[in-house]
Design an enzyme around this catalytic site. Structure first.
Site, PDB file in Angstrom:
ATOM      1  N   GLU A   1      14.882   1.723 -39.872  1.00  0.00           N
ATOM      2  CA  GLU A   1      15.100   3.128 -39.542  1.00  0.00           C
ATOM      3  C   GLU A   1      13.761   3.819 -39.316  1.00  0.00           C
ATOM      4  O   GLU A   1      12.898   3.823 -40.186  1.00  0.00           O
ATOM      5  CB  GLU A   1      15.843   3.799 -40.707  1.00  0.00           C
ATOM      6  CG  GLU A   1      15.974   5.305 -40.579  1.00  0.00           C
ATOM      7  CD  GLU A   1      16.627   5.925 -41.819  1.00  0.00           C
ATOM      8  OE1 GLU A   1      16.963   5.186 -42.761  1.00  0.00           O
ATOM      9  OE2 GLU A   1      16.795   7.158 -41.824  1.00  0.00           O
TER      10      GLU A   1
ATOM     11  N   ASP B   1      21.058  10.039 -45.001  1.00  0.00           N
ATOM     12  CA  ASP B   1      20.874   9.629 -43.608  1.00  0.00           C
ATOM     13  C   ASP B   1      20.792   8.111 -43.494  1.00  0.00           C
ATOM     14  O   ASP B   1      21.357   7.513 -42.589  1.00  0.00           O
ATOM     15  CB  ASP B   1      19.583  10.230 -43.027  1.00  0.00           C
ATOM     16  CG  ASP B   1      19.821  11.638 -42.521  1.00  0.00           C
ATOM     17  OD1 ASP B   1      21.007  12.028 -42.409  1.00  0.00           O
ATOM     18  OD2 ASP B   1      18.831  12.346 -42.241  1.00  0.00           O
TER      19      ASP B   1
ATOM     20  N   ASP C   1      16.374   4.091 -45.206  1.00  0.00           N
ATOM     21  CA  ASP C   1      15.965   4.872 -46.370  1.00  0.00           C
ATOM     22  C   ASP C   1      17.100   4.955 -47.385  1.00  0.00           C
ATOM     23  O   ASP C   1      18.267   4.860 -47.030  1.00  0.00           O
ATOM     24  CB  ASP C   1      15.607   6.303 -45.943  1.00  0.00           C
ATOM     25  CG  ASP C   1      14.332   6.340 -45.113  1.00  0.00           C
ATOM     26  OD1 ASP C   1      13.553   5.370 -45.194  1.00  0.00           O
ATOM     27  OD2 ASP C   1      14.138   7.326 -44.384  1.00  0.00           O
TER      28      ASP C   1
ATOM     29  N   ASP D   1      18.621   7.301 -48.722  1.00  0.00           N
ATOM     30  CA  ASP D   1      19.164   8.656 -48.783  1.00  0.00           C
ATOM     31  C   ASP D   1      20.427   8.725 -47.931  1.00  0.00           C
ATOM     32  O   ASP D   1      20.893   7.718 -47.415  1.00  0.00           O
ATOM     33  CB  ASP D   1      18.120   9.681 -48.320  1.00  0.00           C
ATOM     34  CG  ASP D   1      17.664   9.418 -46.884  1.00  0.00           C
ATOM     35  OD1 ASP D   1      18.292   8.583 -46.199  1.00  0.00           O
ATOM     36  OD2 ASP D   1      16.685  10.044 -46.465  1.00  0.00           O
TER      37      ASP D   1
END
Ligand code: 0RA
Length: 688
Positions: free
Chosen positions: A478, A555, A551, A553
């Site tokens: 990402e 997203d 990541d 998180d």
């Protein structure tokens, strides 16, 4: 969740079972038992030896009989016992099955069938109950004409295998006014023969079995999963309409649970359950069923039963779940071929007859006519042939014509009787055909743009130097900055990096034409190299590990799900054959006296804090994204095969996966929000 310690003492293989010390039996009981055994031994000696040899073989090589001795094998024991009860239900004598997980991870299965026969079976010299539980493959097939028409179960190895792999196993039979009891010990040894222990209402027949899996066999785990048992029992209830199955968890160290499954509509309701969160094209489930005679090897005639339920939604995927004798035939087979023949034939005929297709237009393909379909195909066969790598492909060739005939006639009638629905279906299918033609053009476009050749790799890909796919790994990363660190930190020989710019397209909601025009997706297809569905071929893939690195998180989890959806829809074997992984970057870094420590979750952080006696408030860093790590850190923590942790994505339950992807990627927003919220921080074990 300490597993219960084994309290029973083990009977030496060579010693007669009667010599086994029994610490918890009182003196007087012991005497009584010895007397009973002496009598029994005289009578049954010769047979017993054979029987015990059979069960010993099971204990020596349990994998041969139940596949594995891991958690899957442990649960297989339950399926074997439940299959017997379902067989009794299919024979028309049983309406209810109750499964419970008891304290100490023993399992009880109760049915209200005729009760396993209690009188002596000539061939074995043992009672029916003893025969079923000690003779391999005895099942319900002994006795005169008492055999079942249809028998379930993947391995169909029978109750004796469960007995052989149990520390003890108790059977109680209610039959014709009598209650009978036997307890087998130490892998199927008969200590006392079946005994009438009381009377009961002659109307209340049935069989109750309780067994304790042997921890010496099931060395990984002897702890049952309520969810696994519940999911399978629900499926069995859908596949056998009208049978009531209850599931209960009575363990004190687990939440008490109790569920009941009974579906009058059978697989019709199953399709609705699978389609729960989808936008349907119409409410009806199209349903076809029928029986056909077949000749058995011995010249007798038997019957095959087939039923098919299907419904269309507004999506683009094809979900066909087929079963034979309640076994999920993952690899398809003759029933699916028959379905394919009939669907293609009938829809093409209808579309031509009613001028949806012009004379000069090509026929619709099977993929066109099944776009957006969810179908359950269930066949009951007296003599199923399971073939294929995982023995989940139905090989009986006569089944193809039978299913094709049933679906052909009844689907045709449905279309004629429901012209409005037929119109909706055919128009959807025509759109699929147009999209197919457009997608072909788009694919050709990708090839042209990519430099005429399909094997021109994307410019963003930092490929590895090795050309041996078994050694090569593709990291899909990402963001460009993390991509940069990964490129610099990697092992250039075996690790390739493909950075993704932002979010990728949601393939669940996009048409094929847009999907193939999408640059990120085109890059992945060419980098991986196996093509795409329906021609996707794992023998051509360039990497045997495709690692999603995002990541930790919200997203990141969204991107991960978008990627998994893409693989699931367009490169499914990449997932089913175990090539997809999820990288596990650390969540925290702690610096202490110039040294770095990494924690992958909050528990580990606590351990590190305690170990280093960190003063409160001592700085530790929470990584917000991969980009915060430099190349060296990323290598050490996440990419170095010696140190990294990765999760392999598995697809244990295709139906569950189907629902997860619909929930996540479909029209309804709430299930998606829930899932992302619940799974954003840690993907502990992503079983989709
Ligand atoms: C053979 C014959 C009969 C019943 C069964 C097997 C039977 C087996 C199992 C296994 C679990 N539950 C079961 N219930 C029944 C019928 C014999 C008769 O009619 O007496």
């Amino acid at each position: 969740m300490e597993e219960e310690k084994k309290v029973e003492s083990v009977v030496e293989e060579t010693k007669p079972a009667a010599d086994a010390p029994k610490p918890d039996i009182h003196e007087s009981e012991l005497k009584e038992e010895e007397i009973a055994l002496e009598k029994a031994d005289k009578k049954y000696d010769a047979d017993n030896i054979q029987v015990l040899e059979g069960l010993e073989a099971v204990r020596k090589r349990p994998g041969m009989y139940i596949g594995t001795t891991s958690s899957a094998g442990l649960h297989h024991l339950v399926w074997e016992i439940v299959d017997n009860a379902i067989d009794e239900a299919l024979a028309g004598y049983c309406t209810e099955v109750n499964v419970s997980i008891n304290e100490g991870n023993t399992i009880t299965v109760v049915d209200n069938g005729r009760g396993i026969p209690v009188d002596v079976v000539k061939k074995s010299g043992l009672s029916g109950v003893e025969t079923v539980y000690t003779v391999l493959h005895a099942g319900g097939k002994f006795g005169e004409g008492g055999g079942y028409k249809v028998s379930g179960g993947l391995h169909g190895v029978g109750a004796s295998v469960v007995n052989a792999l149990s520390t003890w196993c108790e059977v109680t039979v209610h039959k014709d006014g009598g209650v009978y009891y036997i307890k087998f010990e130490n892998g199927g040894h008969i200590i006392n023969h079946l005994k009438r222990i009381g009377d009961c209402d002659p109307e209340k027949n049935g069989t109750s079995v309780t067994f304790k899996p042997d921890p010496e066999i099931f060395t990984d785990t002897t702890i049952y999963s309520y969810d696994i048992i519940r999911d399978r029992m629900r499926q069995v209830a859908y596949l056998n309409r009208g049978i009531k199955i209850t599931v209960e968890d009575n363990r004190s160290d687990h939440e008490h649970q109790h569920e009941e499954f009974c579906y009058k509509g059978g697989i019709k309701e199953y399709v609705l359950f699978i389609n729960n969160n989808k936008t349907k094209l119409f409410d009806e489930v199209i349903y076809c069923e029928g029986t056909a005679p077949i000749e058995l090897a011995n010249g007798n005639t038997a019957h095959v039963y087939a039923e098919i339920a299907m419904q269309y939604d507004d999506g683009y995927s094809q979900n066909i779940f087929s079963f034979c004798n309640n076994v999920h035939t993952h690899e398809g087979g003759m029933h699916e071929s028959g379905f394919r023949d009939a669907m293609t034939r009938i829809i093409n005929n209808y579309a031509r007859e009613y001028k949806y297709l012009k004379a000069d237009e090509d026929n619709l393909t099977y993929d066109d006519v099944t776009e957006g379909i969810t179908a359950v195909i269930s066949v009951k066969h007296p003599n199923p042939q399971f073939e294929g790598q995982t023995k989940t492909k139905l090989g009986n060739s006569e089944v193809r014509k039978i299913v094709s005939g049933i679906v052909g006639e009844q689907l045709n009638r449905f279309l004629l009787e429901n012209p409005q629905i037929a119109k909706i279906i055919v128009e959807k299918i025509l759109m699929a055909a147009n999209a197919r033609l457009a997608a072909r053009k788009a694919r050709e476009e990708i090839r042209r743009k990519g430099g005429l050749e399909l094997n021109t790799l994307p410019g963003k890909l930092a490929d590895c130097s090795s050309k041996d796919p078994t050694k090569c790994e593709l990291y899909i990363v990402e963001g460009n900055s993390a991509g940069g660190s990964a490129k610099n930190g990697r092992n250039r020989e075996t690790q390739a990096i493909l950075p993704l710019r932002g979010k990728i397209l949601n393939v669940e909601k996009a048409q094929a034409k847009r999907i193939f025009a999408n640059a990120e997706i085109g890059n992945m297809i060419t980098a991986i190299g196996g093509g795409i569905d329906p021609e996707f071929d794992t023998s051509k893939i360039r990497y045997h590990k495709v690692v999603i690195m995002t990541d930790a998180d919200v997203d990141g989890s969204h991107i991960r799900i978008l990627l998994l959806t893409f693989f699931y829809r367009f490169m499914r074997p990449l997932i089913t054959e175990g090539y997809v992984y999820i990288a596990q970057p650390p969540l925290y870094k702690v610096e202490y006296h110039g040294k770095q420590y990494y924690a992958y979750n909050d528990e580990q952080l606590e351990v590190i804090k305690t170990k280093l006696k960190l003063k409160p408030g001592y700085p530790f860093q929470r990584y917000k994204g991969l980009g915060e790590m430099d190349a060296q850190q990323l290598w050490e923590t996440t990419m170095d095969p010696e140190n990294r942790k990765m999760l392999r994505v598995t697809l244990d339950d295709a139906i569950k996966a189907e629902q997860v992807f619909t929930d996540l990627m479909g029209d309804n927003v709430d299930p998606r929000k829930d899932f992302i919220h619940n799974n954003a921080k840690f993907v502990k074990n992503l079983d989709i």
